[in-house]
Scaffold this motif. Structure first.
Motif, PDB file in Angstrom:
ATOM      1  N   LEU A   1     -19.180 -84.191  28.580  1.00 30.90           N
ATOM      2  CA  LEU A   1     -18.779 -83.844  27.220  1.00 30.90           C
ATOM      3  C   LEU A   1     -18.368 -82.381  27.138  1.00 30.90           C
ATOM      4  O   LEU A   1     -17.348 -82.043  26.517  1.00 30.90           O
ATOM      5  CB  LEU A   1     -19.939 -84.128  26.261  1.00 30.90           C
ATOM      6  N   LEU A   2     -19.133 -81.502  27.765  1.00 27.88           N
ATOM      7  CA  LEU A   2     -18.809 -80.076  27.752  1.00 27.88           C
ATOM      8  C   LEU A   2     -17.495 -79.794  28.482  1.00 27.88           C
ATOM      9  O   LEU A   2     -16.653 -79.028  28.003  1.00 27.88           O
ATOM     10  CB  LEU A   2     -19.953 -79.277  28.394  1.00 27.88           C
ATOM     11  N   ILE A   3     -17.327 -80.430  29.637  1.00 29.43           N
ATOM     12  CA  ILE A   3     -16.101 -80.217  30.412  1.00 29.43           C
ATOM     13  C   ILE A   3     -14.891 -80.767  29.668  1.00 29.43           C
ATOM     14  O   ILE A   3     -13.826 -80.139  29.622  1.00 29.43           O
ATOM     15  CB  ILE A   3     -16.224 -80.867  31.804  1.00 29.43           C
ATOM     16  N   SER A   4     -15.042 -81.932  29.049  1.00 28.87           N
ATOM     17  CA  SER A   4     -13.919 -82.560  28.343  1.00 28.87           C
ATOM     18  C   SER A   4     -13.459 -81.709  27.170  1.00 28.87           C
ATOM     19  O   SER A   4     -12.264 -81.627  26.885  1.00 28.87           O
ATOM     20  CB  SER A   4     -14.310 -83.957  27.856  1.00 28.87           C
ATOM     21  N   SER A   5     -14.403 -81.069  26.487  1.00 31.17           N
ATOM     22  CA  SER A   5     -14.018 -80.231  25.346  1.00 31.17           C
ATOM     23  C   SER A   5     -13.205 -79.037  25.802  1.00 31.17           C
ATOM     24  O   SER A   5     -12.282 -78.599  25.099  1.00 31.17           O
ATOM     25  CB  SER A   5     -15.274 -79.760  24.599  1.00 31.17           C
ATOM     26  N   ALA A   6     -13.503 -78.511  26.997  1.00 33.86           N
ATOM     27  CA  ALA A   6     -12.737 -77.396  27.533  1.00 33.86           C
ATOM     28  C   ALA A   6     -11.359 -77.857  28.009  1.00 33.86           C
ATOM     29  O   ALA A   6     -10.346 -77.205  27.749  1.00 33.86           O
ATOM     30  CB  ALA A   6     -13.497 -76.730  28.671  1.00 33.86           C
ATOM     31  N   LEU A   7     -11.321 -79.002  28.691  1.00 32.99           N
ATOM     32  CA  LEU A   7     -10.044 -79.514  29.193  1.00 32.99           C
ATOM     33  C   LEU A   7      -9.127 -79.946  28.063  1.00 32.99           C
ATOM     34  O   LEU A   7      -7.903 -79.851  28.171  1.00 32.99           O
ATOM     35  CB  LEU A   7     -10.296 -80.695  30.138  1.00 32.99           C
TER      36      LEU A   7
ATOM     37  N   ASN B   1     -12.761 -75.951  17.950  1.00 31.37           N
ATOM     38  CA  ASN B   1     -13.709 -74.853  18.118  1.00 31.37           C
ATOM     39  C   ASN B   1     -14.946 -75.249  18.921  1.00 31.37           C
ATOM     40  O   ASN B   1     -15.771 -74.389  19.245  1.00 31.37           O
ATOM     41  CB  ASN B   1     -14.166 -74.359  16.736  1.00 31.37           C
ATOM     42  N   PHE B   2     -15.081 -76.542  19.228  1.00 30.46           N
ATOM     43  CA  PHE B   2     -16.313 -77.022  19.858  1.00 30.46           C
ATOM     44  C   PHE B   2     -16.592 -76.327  21.185  1.00 30.46           C
ATOM     45  O   PHE B   2     -17.725 -75.901  21.442  1.00 30.46           O
ATOM     46  CB  PHE B   2     -16.231 -78.535  20.070  1.00 30.46           C
ATOM     47  N   SER B   3     -15.586 -76.202  22.014  1.00 28.40           N
ATOM     48  CA  SER B   3     -15.777 -75.579  23.323  1.00 28.40           C
ATOM     49  C   SER B   3     -16.197 -74.122  23.186  1.00 28.40           C
ATOM     50  O   SER B   3     -17.093 -73.655  23.897  1.00 28.40           O
ATOM     51  CB  SER B   3     -14.486 -75.673  24.147  1.00 28.40           C
ATOM     52  N   ASN B   4     -15.578 -73.391  22.248  1.00 29.89           N
ATOM     53  CA  ASN B   4     -15.933 -71.985  22.034  1.00 29.89           C
ATOM     54  C   ASN B   4     -17.351 -71.850  21.493  1.00 29.89           C
ATOM     55  O   ASN B   4     -18.106 -70.961  21.910  1.00 29.89           O
ATOM     56  CB  ASN B   4     -14.943 -71.342  21.048  1.00 29.89           C
ATOM     57  N   ALA B   5     -17.721 -72.740  20.564  1.00 31.09           N
ATOM     58  CA  ALA B   5     -19.067 -72.699  19.997  1.00 31.09           C
ATOM     59  C   ALA B   5     -20.113 -73.025  21.065  1.00 31.09           C
ATOM     60  O   ALA B   5     -21.184 -72.414  21.111  1.00 31.09           O
ATOM     61  CB  ALA B   5     -19.179 -73.670  18.828  1.00 31.09           C
ATOM     62  N   ALA B   6     -19.803 -74.002  21.928  1.00 37.12           N
ATOM     63  CA  ALA B   6     -20.723 -74.361  23.010  1.00 37.12           C
ATOM     64  C   ALA B   6     -20.878 -73.206  23.997  1.00 37.12           C
ATOM     65  O   ALA B   6     -21.993 -72.906  24.456  1.00 37.12           O
ATOM     66  CB  ALA B   6     -20.225 -75.611  23.725  1.00 37.12           C
ATOM     67  N   TYR B   7     -19.758 -72.555  24.300  1.00 41.62           N
ATOM     68  CA  TYR B   7     -19.796 -71.383  25.199  1.00 41.62           C
ATOM     69  C   TYR B   7     -20.707 -70.301  24.627  1.00 41.62           C
ATOM     70  O   TYR B   7     -21.605 -69.793  25.316  1.00 41.62           O
ATOM     71  CB  TYR B   7     -18.381 -70.847  25.395  1.00 41.62           C
ATOM     72  N   PHE B   8     -20.508 -69.965  23.353  1.00 35.90           N
ATOM     73  CA  PHE B   8     -21.328 -68.929  22.727  1.00 35.90           C
ATOM     74  C   PHE B   8     -22.790 -69.357  22.666  1.00 35.90           C
ATOM     75  O   PHE B   8     -23.701 -68.543  22.872  1.00 35.90           O
ATOM     76  CB  PHE B   8     -20.805 -68.638  21.319  1.00 35.90           C
ATOM     77  N   SER B   9     -23.022 -70.639  22.401  1.00 32.95           N
ATOM     78  CA  SER B   9     -24.385 -71.141  22.300  1.00 32.95           C
ATOM     79  C   SER B   9     -25.143 -70.992  23.619  1.00 32.95           C
ATOM     80  O   SER B   9     -26.281 -70.505  23.640  1.00 32.95           O
ATOM     81  CB  SER B   9     -24.374 -72.616  21.873  1.00 32.95           C
ATOM     82  N   PHE B  10     -24.524 -71.375  24.719  1.00 28.74           N
ATOM     83  CA  PHE B  10     -25.219 -71.295  26.007  1.00 28.74           C
ATOM     84  C   PHE B  10     -25.341 -69.855  26.494  1.00 28.74           C
ATOM     85  O   PHE B  10     -26.320 -69.511  27.180  1.00 28.74           O
ATOM     86  CB  PHE B  10     -24.514 -72.167  27.045  1.00 28.74           C
ATOM     87  N   VAL B  11     -24.382 -69.016  26.151  1.00 30.88           N
ATOM     88  CA  VAL B  11     -24.508 -67.591  26.470  1.00 30.88           C
ATOM     89  C   VAL B  11     -25.702 -66.997  25.732  1.00 30.88           C
ATOM     90  O   VAL B  11     -26.463 -66.195  26.279  1.00 30.88           O
ATOM     91  CB  VAL B  11     -23.206 -66.842  26.102  1.00 30.88           C
ATOM     92  N   THR B  12     -25.884 -67.425  24.473  1.00 25.11           N
ATOM     93  CA  THR B  12     -27.016 -66.946  23.677  1.00 25.11           C
ATOM     94  C   THR B  12     -28.325 -67.540  24.186  1.00 25.11           C
ATOM     95  O   THR B  12     -29.343 -66.834  24.297  1.00 25.11           O
ATOM     96  CB  THR B  12     -26.822 -67.314  22.194  1.00 25.11           C
TER      97      THR B  12
END
Length: 228
Positions: free
Chosen positions: A26-32, A166-177
């Motif tokens: 799911l995470l990879i698909s949102s980025a692709l 925005n899902f991929s960006n939000a997920a990126y920020f979430s895991f960085v946090t």
């Protein structure tokens, strides 16, 4: 047919492996999806969320209460999607985000109940702890998207676009946090956003300690039971 056969192979000894793979996909698909183009991002993301629904239902079907909960969510998700497509109601974005958060929260609760503090510790449970970490990050990502829906200027570095884009960006920020890396390319501005961000950082700090202690205590309890 092949996917159906694979789902039938999911059991209590390997279910968290399939769950973790589905969440990573799911995470990879949102980025692709962002690479493919904006016109298909929402559809690709919704497709993978549905696939994740199916895999999670098969992986956690051993928790009967959770299975009924998930089936209800799937029905509501399909209804909200149809309303959004047919009537073009923007309000359905919030409904779909709320349903997605409920899905991740319910999955987290069911997984935690099977992984933490009891039973024999094996590879499947260790992988389950990874799934719990991914679910934490995904839940907070959805919360950030909900905040942006009502306060588009809540974050620097996150544009006020559709939640699918925005899902991929939000997920990126979430895991960085969650991992307390704090690159600084995205940051909260409003008080509510700041509170949510530092709460996630606190959870990230304590998560590893809680999981390690739970697995150790469960292993000790299991050995004591086996010895007598």
């Amino acid at each position: 047919m092949e996917m159906g056969n694979r789902l039938k192979k999911i059991n209590e000894d390997n279910n968290f492996f399939y769950l973790t793979v589905a969440l990573i996909a799911l995470l990879i698909s949102s980025a692709l999806a962002e690479i493919v183009g904006q016109g298909v991002i929402d559809h690709v993301l919704q497709l993978f969320i549905i696939v994740t629904f199916v895999v999670c239902l098969a992986s956690l079907r051993f928790d009967k209460g959770w299975s009924r909960f998930l089936i209800t969510l799937v029905c509501l998700w399909i209804l909200a999607t149809l309303v959004k497509v047919v009537f073009e109601r923007s309000e359905m974005d919030f409904v779909m985000l709320a349903l997605t958060f409920s899905f991740f929260f319910g999955t987290f609760k069911s997984t935690a109940k099977q992984v933490l503090f009891h039973g024999k510790v094996n590879t499947n449970k260790v992988i389950g702890s990874v799934a719990l970490f991914l679910l934490l990050g995904l839940m907070w990502a959805i919360v950030y998207l909900i905040i942006i829906e009502y306060s588009p200027q809540a974050f620097t570095g996150l544009e006020a676009i559709t939640w699918g884009e925005n899902f991929s960006n939000a997920a990126y920020f979430s895991f960085v946090t969650l991992t307390t890396l704090g690159y600084g390319d995205i940051s909260p501005i409003t008080p509510l956003a700041q509170v949510v961000v530092y709460l996630e950082a606190i959870v990230g700090v304590f998560y590893m300690a809680i999981v390690v202690s739970s697995l150790v205590s469960a292993n000790i309890e299991n050995r004591e039971n086996n010895n007598g």
